[in-house]
Design a protein around this motif. Structure first.
Motif, PDB file in Angstrom:
ATOM      1  N   ALA A  38       9.704   7.113 -11.309  1.00  0.00           N
ATOM      2  CA  ALA A  38       9.062   8.006 -12.281  1.00  0.00           C
ATOM      3  C   ALA A  38      10.038   8.395 -13.386  1.00  0.00           C
ATOM      4  N   GLU A  41       8.440   7.747  -6.491  1.00  0.00           N
ATOM      5  CA  GLU A  41       9.046   8.886  -7.203  1.00  0.00           C
ATOM      6  C   GLU A  41      10.351   8.501  -7.884  1.00  0.00           C
ATOM      7  N   ARG A  63      -8.542  -0.157  -6.583  1.00  0.00           N
ATOM      8  CA  ARG A  63      -7.508   0.792  -6.198  1.00  0.00           C
ATOM      9  C   ARG A  63      -6.223   0.488  -6.964  1.00  0.00           C
ATOM     10  N   THR A  64      -5.584   1.533  -7.518  1.00  0.00           N
ATOM     11  CA  THR A  64      -4.310   1.393  -8.248  1.00  0.00           C
ATOM     12  C   THR A  64      -3.160   1.822  -7.358  1.00  0.00           C
ATOM     13  N   ARG A  65      -2.069   1.148  -7.511  1.00  0.00           N
ATOM     14  CA  ARG A  65      -0.895   1.460  -6.707  1.00  0.00           C
ATOM     15  C   ARG A  65      -0.182   2.698  -7.252  1.00  0.00           C
ATOM     16  N   ARG A  66       0.254   3.546  -6.369  1.00  0.00           N
ATOM     17  CA  ARG A  66       1.033   4.728  -6.759  1.00  0.00           C
ATOM     18  C   ARG A  66       2.474   4.336  -6.997  1.00  0.00           C
ATOM     19  N   LYS A  67       3.025   4.823  -8.105  1.00  0.00           N
ATOM     20  CA  LYS A  67       4.425   4.516  -8.415  1.00  0.00           C
ATOM     21  C   LYS A  67       5.335   5.357  -7.538  1.00  0.00           C
TER      22      LYS A  67
END
Length: 225
Positions: free
Chosen positions: A205, A202, A196-200
């Motif tokens: 971004a 907002e 599982r990859t971590r969501r950056k």
């Protein structure tokens, strides 16, 4: 000069310092005096007084003495005498009104019961301790394990055939090794699972090109002016 002993005609039992008032115990003892042992036991079993339990214990003790020491039967005996004597009084107190003290006297008594044979027959002498010891069954001696003799040097050793239902040591099945394939397949299944990859967030971004356009226009307008 030797004095001849009189034949014994009674067997007795005594209970001392019983926590019962002498008057209450005497009322129970009067009910069984002169009666046979079976009848006295029946009377004590149905009496509603608490002192009947203490008198019944003394009666059972006297019967046990006659049976164990003199070889008599309890049903053949009768209550010759049943006497109750006063024992020491325990003095207690309780608090009363206006700082006064109320006395509490806890009475004790000594109960004695003697049993005899009907007709005043003499009771046989107590059995000697040697006779009592002979009557007890002796314990059988414990068997010792037989020593196994070692074979002489050069003698042939003959093994005894195994009994029915018992397998020899060579015929026993060996344990099969545990299969490793099951563990290997489980390990591969774990490796195949995607990570599982971590969501950056907002805020982190990068700004898009559309957001940069209004900022550039403002710079151009400010330079032209």
């Amino acid at each position: 000069m030797a004095i001849a002993e009189k034949p014994r005609t009674e067997v007795r039992a005594v209970a001392k310092f019983v926590h019962t008032a002498p008057r209450k115990a005497m009322l129970v003892a009067d009910q069984i005096r002169g009666r046979s042992v079976p009848e006295a036991r029946t009377i004590l079993a149905f009496l509603t007084r608490d002192a009947a339990r203490d008198v019944a214990r003394v009666l059972n003790s006297a019967v046990a003495n006659a049976e164990a020491n003199h070889g008599l039967s309890g049903d053949d005996l009768f209550v010759a005498t049943a006497t109750v004597g006063a024992g020491p009084t325990l003095k207690r107190w309780r608090a009363r009104a206006r700082g006064r003290v109320g006395r509490i006297k806890k009475r004790t008594c000594h109960i004695e019961i003697t049993l005899g044979l009907p007709g005043g027959e003499a009771i046989p002498a107590p059995l000697p301790p040697a006779a009592l010891a002979e009557e007890k069954p002796k314990r059988a001696p414990r068997k010792k394990a037989e020593a196994v003799e070692a074979p002489a040097a050069g003698a042939a050793v003959v093994e005894a055939p195994p009994a029915e239902g018992e397998a020899s040591a060579e015929e026993k099945p060996k344990r099969t090794p545990r299969k490793k394939a099951e563990h290997a397949s489980e390990a591969e299944a774990v490796e195949e699972k995607p990570k599982r990859t971590r969501r950056k967030p907002e805020s982190a971004a990068e700004p898009s090109g559309e957001a940069e356009k209004p900022a550039r226009r403002k710079k151009k307008e400010s330079e032209g002016s």
